[in-house]
Design an enzyme around this catalytic site. Structure first.
Site, PDB file in Angstrom:
ATOM      1  CE  LYS A 176      -1.596  -1.536   3.820  1.00 15.64           C
ATOM      2  NZ  LYS A 176      -2.301  -1.837   5.093  1.00 15.64           N
ATOM      3  CB  THR A 209      -5.610   8.467   7.049  1.00 17.05           C
ATOM      4  OG1 THR A 209      -4.496   8.881   7.863  1.00 17.05           O
ATOM      5  CG2 THR A 209      -5.789   9.451   5.908  1.00 17.05           C
ATOM      6  N   GLY A 211      -7.263   3.948  10.529  1.00 19.25           N
ATOM      7  CA  GLY A 211      -7.961   2.719  10.151  1.00 19.25           C
ATOM      8  C   GLY A 211      -8.055   2.462   8.656  1.00 19.25           C
ATOM      9  CB  THR A 212      -6.472   3.981   5.623  1.00 17.88           C
ATOM     10  OG1 THR A 212      -5.183   3.955   6.224  1.00 17.88           O
ATOM     11  CG2 THR A 212      -7.008   5.381   5.622  1.00 17.88           C
ATOM     12  N   GLY A 213      -5.882   1.101   6.607  1.00 12.42           N
ATOM     13  CA  GLY A 213      -5.359  -0.223   6.242  1.00 12.42           C
ATOM     14  C   GLY A 213      -6.330  -1.332   6.626  1.00 12.42           C
ATOM     15  CB  CYS A 214      -8.353  -1.903   9.711  1.00 14.61           C
ATOM     16  SG  CYS A 214      -7.025  -1.736  10.903  1.00 14.61           S
TER      17      CYS A 214
HETATM   18  N1  ATP Z   1      -4.479  10.526   1.606  1.00 13.32           N
HETATM   19  C1  ATP Z   1      -4.890   9.465   0.916  1.00 13.32           C
HETATM   20  N2  ATP Z   1      -5.651   9.608  -0.188  1.00 13.32           N
HETATM   21  C2  ATP Z   1      -6.094   8.556  -0.913  1.00 13.32           C
HETATM   22  N3  ATP Z   1      -5.806   7.269  -0.560  1.00 13.32           N
HETATM   23  C3  ATP Z   1      -5.044   7.058   0.530  1.00 13.32           C
HETATM   24  C4  ATP Z   1      -4.549   8.128   1.331  1.00 13.32           C
HETATM   25  N4  ATP Z   1      -3.832   7.596   2.374  1.00 13.32           N
HETATM   26  C5  ATP Z   1      -3.899   6.255   2.220  1.00 13.32           C
HETATM   27  N5  ATP Z   1      -4.599   5.907   1.105  1.00 13.32           N
HETATM   28  C6  ATP Z   1      -4.923   4.578   0.626  1.00 13.32           C
HETATM   29  O1  ATP Z   1      -5.526   3.874   1.713  1.00 13.32           O
HETATM   30  C7  ATP Z   1      -5.172   2.494   1.666  1.00 13.32           C
HETATM   31  C8  ATP Z   1      -4.504   2.114   2.983  1.00 13.32           C
HETATM   32  O2  ATP Z   1      -3.143   2.490   2.909  1.00 13.32           O
HETATM   33  P1  ATP Z   1      -2.200   2.944   4.096  1.00 13.32           P
HETATM   34  O3  ATP Z   1      -0.820   2.921   3.535  1.00 13.32           O
HETATM   35  O4  ATP Z   1      -2.698   4.235   4.662  1.00 13.32           O
HETATM   36  O5  ATP Z   1      -2.461   1.801   5.155  1.00 13.32           O
HETATM   37  P2  ATP Z   1      -1.970   1.647   6.654  1.00 13.32           P
HETATM   38  O6  ATP Z   1      -0.758   2.487   6.897  1.00 13.32           O
HETATM   39  O7  ATP Z   1      -1.846   0.192   6.889  1.00 13.32           O
HETATM   40  O8  ATP Z   1      -3.193   2.224   7.503  1.00 13.32           O
HETATM   41  P3  ATP Z   1      -3.498   2.105   9.111  1.00 13.32           P
HETATM   42  O9  ATP Z   1      -2.197   1.829   9.804  1.00 13.32           O
HETATM   43  O10 ATP Z   1      -4.148   3.394   9.520  1.00 13.32           O
HETATM   44  O11 ATP Z   1      -4.483   0.989   9.258  1.00 13.32           O
HETATM   45  C9  ATP Z   1      -4.286   2.344   0.428  1.00 13.32           C
HETATM   46  O12 ATP Z   1      -5.101   2.006  -0.692  1.00 13.32           O
HETATM   47  C10 ATP Z   1      -3.697   3.739   0.248  1.00 13.32           C
HETATM   48  O13 ATP Z   1      -3.261   3.968  -1.072  1.00 13.32           O
HETATM   49  C1  HMH Z   2      -6.664  -2.698  17.149  1.00 10.98           C
HETATM   50  C2  HMH Z   2      -5.998  -2.028  16.000  1.00 10.98           C
HETATM   51  N1  HMH Z   2      -5.717  -2.750  14.895  1.00 10.98           N
HETATM   52  C3  HMH Z   2      -5.119  -2.166  13.838  1.00 10.98           C
HETATM   53  C4  HMH Z   2      -4.769  -0.835  13.861  1.00 10.98           C
HETATM   54  C5  HMH Z   2      -4.073  -0.261  12.627  1.00 10.98           C
HETATM   55  O1  HMH Z   2      -3.919   1.002  12.551  1.00 10.98           O
HETATM   56  C6  HMH Z   2      -5.082  -0.099  15.035  1.00 10.98           C
HETATM   57  N2  HMH Z   2      -4.772   1.210  15.155  1.00 10.98           N
HETATM   58  N3  HMH Z   2      -5.681  -0.721  16.078  1.00 10.98           N
END
Ligand code: ATP
Ligand code: HMH
Length: 270
Positions: A176, A209, A211-214
């Site tokens: 990502k 942002t 929880g974007t990854g989850c």
């Molecule tokens: N500012 C943004 N605008 C558009 N898409 C974004 C933005 N930030 C993240 N994304 C997208 O969101 C998704 C999650 O990516 P990200 O790299 O933020 O995950 P993460 O770091 O694991 O998140 P978290 O740790 O908050 O759960 C990907 O598809 C990424 O491209």
């Molecule tokens: C419990 C939990 N899982 C995943 C994430 C990822 O950002 C978070 N902040 N908290």
């Protein structure tokens, strides 16, 4: 109409923006019946993680058995797994119940800080879980750790990391690009062992942002549960997460959560 079921094995975020709470909201929004195995309870809000209370291995195994023996999910995701003992137990039960369509979000550190995976658990994740998985979805810092590289900061680095992670035995790798530099689009890179696919959207200018990854990995899991093939599931999930970020919620005093109803707002469903 068939009812498809998805399971999340992850930690609880009391603030409701990430973890189990984000996963279940996403499953619901995508019309999939959601189930959960809780690995740890975090005391967390938009400002950070205040405390982590892991569950015992016994508790995790009991939850997983209860779900797998009765409800039989079509797809499963893992999020915060916290320790190598929990990882090993989860991997054993996934094998035992032959759970398919496994998506691993290798959660390590929360956005506001706070360690969600112990340092000595990364090897266990690679050894026991990766070979069973359909997909792993690391962000840039996670890809760097798993691929054992000094930096993963550019698309070229992402390609190299994806190849190295693929060789650990996982079927597909999706790195990502949320953490790419802020003048770049939000580009994610999907690799299946032969071809790189770019899954991209415009970068949205917001700090909210959490929880974007989850949410993204839960959306992919929901789409796999419905029977979509992987590439289509990832593209549908990318649309879902982009809408969720575009309509993210400025609540709390820190990094606010994504809006799981964002796709409805864009589709004018209210
Ligand atoms: N500012 C943004 N605008 C558009 N898409 C974004 C933005 N930030 C993240 N994304 C997208 O969101 C998704 C999650 O990516 P990200 O790299 O933020 O995950 P993460 O770091 O694991 O998140 P978290 O740790 O908050 O759960 C990907 O598809 C990424 O491209
Ligand atoms: C419990 C939990 N899982 C995943 C994430 C990822 O950002 C978070 N902040 N908290």
């Amino acid at each position: 109409m068939s009812l498809f079921k998805a399971l999340t094995i992850a930690g609880s975020d009391s603030g409701g923006g990430a973890g189990i709470q984000a996963d279940l909201k996403t499953f619901q929004e995508l019309d999939v019946y959601g189930m959960s195995v809780i690995t740890a309870i975090t005391a967390q809000n938009t400002l950070g993680v205040h405390a982590v209370y892991p569950q015992t291995v016994e508790s995790v195994v009991a939850q997983l058995k209860a779900v797998a023996e009765d409800l039989k999910p079509e797809a499963v995701k893992t999020g915060m797994l916290f320790s190598k003992e929990i990882i090993q137990a989860v991997a054993e039960q996934i094998e035992n119940y032959q759970l398919k369509n496994l998506v691993i979000d290798p959660v390590m550190i929360a956005k506001g800080g706070g360690q969600l995976l112990k340092d000595d658990a990364i090897d266990a994740l690679c050894e026991y879980l990766l070979p069973k998985a359909t997909l792993i979805t690391p962000n840039l810092p996670e890809a760097m750790r798993i691929a054992d590289m000094k930096k993963v900061e550019t698309i070229t680095d992402m390609k190299k990391a994806a190849k190295r992670i693929y060789h650990l035995g996982v079927k597909h790798v999706l790195i990502k690009g949320g953490h790419l530099s802020s003048d770049q689009k939000a580009i994610d890179l999907l690799y299946d062992g032969s071809t790189y696919y770019s899954v991209s959207s415009d970068r949205i200018d917001t700090k909210h942002t959490h929880g974007t990854g989850c949410t993204y990995s839960a959306a992919i899991t929901a789409e796999l549960a419905k029977g979509n093939e992987l590439y289509k599931a990832v593209n549908k999930a990318k649309h879902f997460i982009t809408c969720a970020i575009r309509h993210s919620l400025a609540i709390g005093n820190g990094i606010g959560p994504t809006n799981h109803r964002g796709h409805r707002i864009e589709n004018k469903e209210g």
